[in-house]
Design a protein around this motif. Structure first.
Motif, short mmCIF file in Angstrom:
data_model
loop_
_atom_site.label_atom_id
_atom_site.label_comp_id
_atom_site.label_asym_id
_atom_site.label_seq_id
_atom_site.Cartn_x
_atom_site.Cartn_y
_atom_site.Cartn_z
N TYR A 178 0.83 -1.22 0.00
CA TYR A 178 0.00 0.00 0.00
C TYR A 178 0.86 1.26 0.00
CZ TYR A 178 -2.99 3.75 1.67
OH TYR A 178 -3.63 4.96 1.79
N THR B 78 -8.42 10.55 1.71
CA THR B 78 -9.46 9.53 1.48
C THR B 78 -8.83 8.14 1.40
OG1 THR B 78 -10.87 11.11 0.30
CG2 THR B 78 -11.28 8.77 -0.07
N SER B 79 -7.69 8.05 0.72
CA SER B 79 -7.01 6.76 0.57
C SER B 79 -6.54 6.22 1.92
CB SER B 79 -5.81 6.92 -0.37
OG SER B 79 -5.07 5.72 -0.44
N ALA C 98 -9.43 5.02 4.09
CA ALA C 98 -10.01 3.77 3.57
C ALA C 98 -9.13 2.56 3.85
CB ALA C 98 -10.26 3.90 2.07
N ASN C 99 -7.83 2.79 4.03
CA ASN C 99 -6.89 1.66 4.18
C ASN C 99 -6.25 1.56 5.55
OD1 ASN C 99 -6.42 0.33 1.32
ND2 ASN C 99 -6.55 2.54 0.96
#
Length: 328
Positions: free
Chosen positions: A109, A143-144, A147-148
């Protein structure tokens, strides 16, 4: 008798929050470069570098320079790999009790985060329509991460994700703060300050919980076994026979074992080994606390300081993220 010294039910306690008392961080680091710190995963992680930057203790000329240093650190290097150093660092606390699945997923990621950081660093403050501006890229990056972040706030063996939690959360905070300052104009306070305050609250809360659950888990990995002198021996002490009790410590994290023998006393708390397990527990607590503070607590402490400012600014925010173009 066999038991874990001061062992509590970690699963239940993980849901509870405690109050963390942190000491002052060290103000200097020995690094490879005299002007800028070497983000190597040993002395300085990405999270520590960001915390020092926010505190004004490292000489990066601006956020862009720090972002480039973070990208360089995170980019795999076979000769001096940041990821290998992080794994070695984590092993000092966790031994082999590591959430290897999440660690590998986070490493993958962070490749996406590198791309987003590149885009944010290159983005203009005001776009001419040919490239996204920092406001848009800050939103994409935030946002990323939200979300992770289940990867770094793992339910399974969360202590092994401590440094990854600090790295990713600190990057998140760095970008939110930069966007908040970038898009606050004269008389207008960017809405990014509200987002910064919210995310700081989340990370501080999790950091305190992580400290508590890590300590409880580490305590549970220490076994203290007690073997009383045999009754056959005790029955013949009148003949001058010396009978011994045996204490044995087994530390499952670092595979350490240690034994203490004492002449069987009239009362267990009077024996020469009465403090044997407690003293070892104290030693482990002190070394674990030092490790946790250096790698996590000092960063959370800087977040707490920043939250005071973010909370104040958040009381005056406009309805816009980009106060120059009035983008909501």
């Amino acid at each position: 008798m066999k038991g874990s010294w001061l062992c509590y039910m970690v699963g239940a306690t993980f849901l509870l929050l405690g109050i963390s008392t942190l000491t002052n961080p060290a103000t200097a680091y020995v690094t490879s470069f005299p002007d800028e710190p070497d983000i190597d995963g040993k002395l300085i992680t990405v999270g520590i570098a960001i915390a020092k930057y926010l505190a004004g203790l490292i000489p990066y000329p601006g956020v862009s320079a720090l972002i480039i240093a973070i990208i360089d650190a995170w980019t795999p290097n076979p000769e001096d790999n940041y990821w290998d150093h992080i794994k070695e660092n984590v092993a000092e606390m966790c031994g082999e009790f590591i959430n290897d699945h999440n660690l590998k997923q986070v490493e993958v990621y962070k490749g996406d985060l590198i791309d987003l950081l590149h885009r944010y660093e290159r983005a203009p403050i005001i776009s001419d329509g040919t490239y996204p501006d920092k406001n848009m890229m800050a939103n994409a990056l935030s946002t990323s991460i939200i979300a992770n972040r289940f990867l770094i706030e793992a339910a399974e063996m969360p202590w092994s994700m401590s440094i990854d939690f600090v790295d990713v959360s600190s990057v998140h905070i760095l970008i939110l703060k930069d966007a908040a300052e970038t898009y606050s104009s004269s008389g207008e306070v960017s809405k990014w300050w509200g987002d910064l305050s919210t995310e700081l609250h989340h990370y501080i809360k999790y950091g305190v919980m992580l400290q508590n659950v890590t300590k409880q888990w580490r305590d549970c990995q220490i076994e203290c076994q007690f073997q009383r002198a045999t009754q056959a021996c005790l029955d013949f002490r009148w003949m001058g026979i010396t009978c011994y009790d045996k204490f044995e410590i087994i530390d499952h994290v670092d595979s350490h074992s240690e034994t203490c023998y004492q002449v069987h006393p009239d009362s267990p708390d009077q024996g020469s080994c009465a403090s044997f397990c407690k003293n070892y527990q104290t030693h482990i607590d002190q070394s674990s606390q030092k490790w946790f503070y250096q790698n996590v607590g000092s960063v959370v402490e800087e977040m707490e300081s920043l939250k005071v400012k973010a909370d104040e600014m958040a009381q005056h925010v406009s309805k816009y993220y980009n106060t120059y173009t009035e983008d909501k």
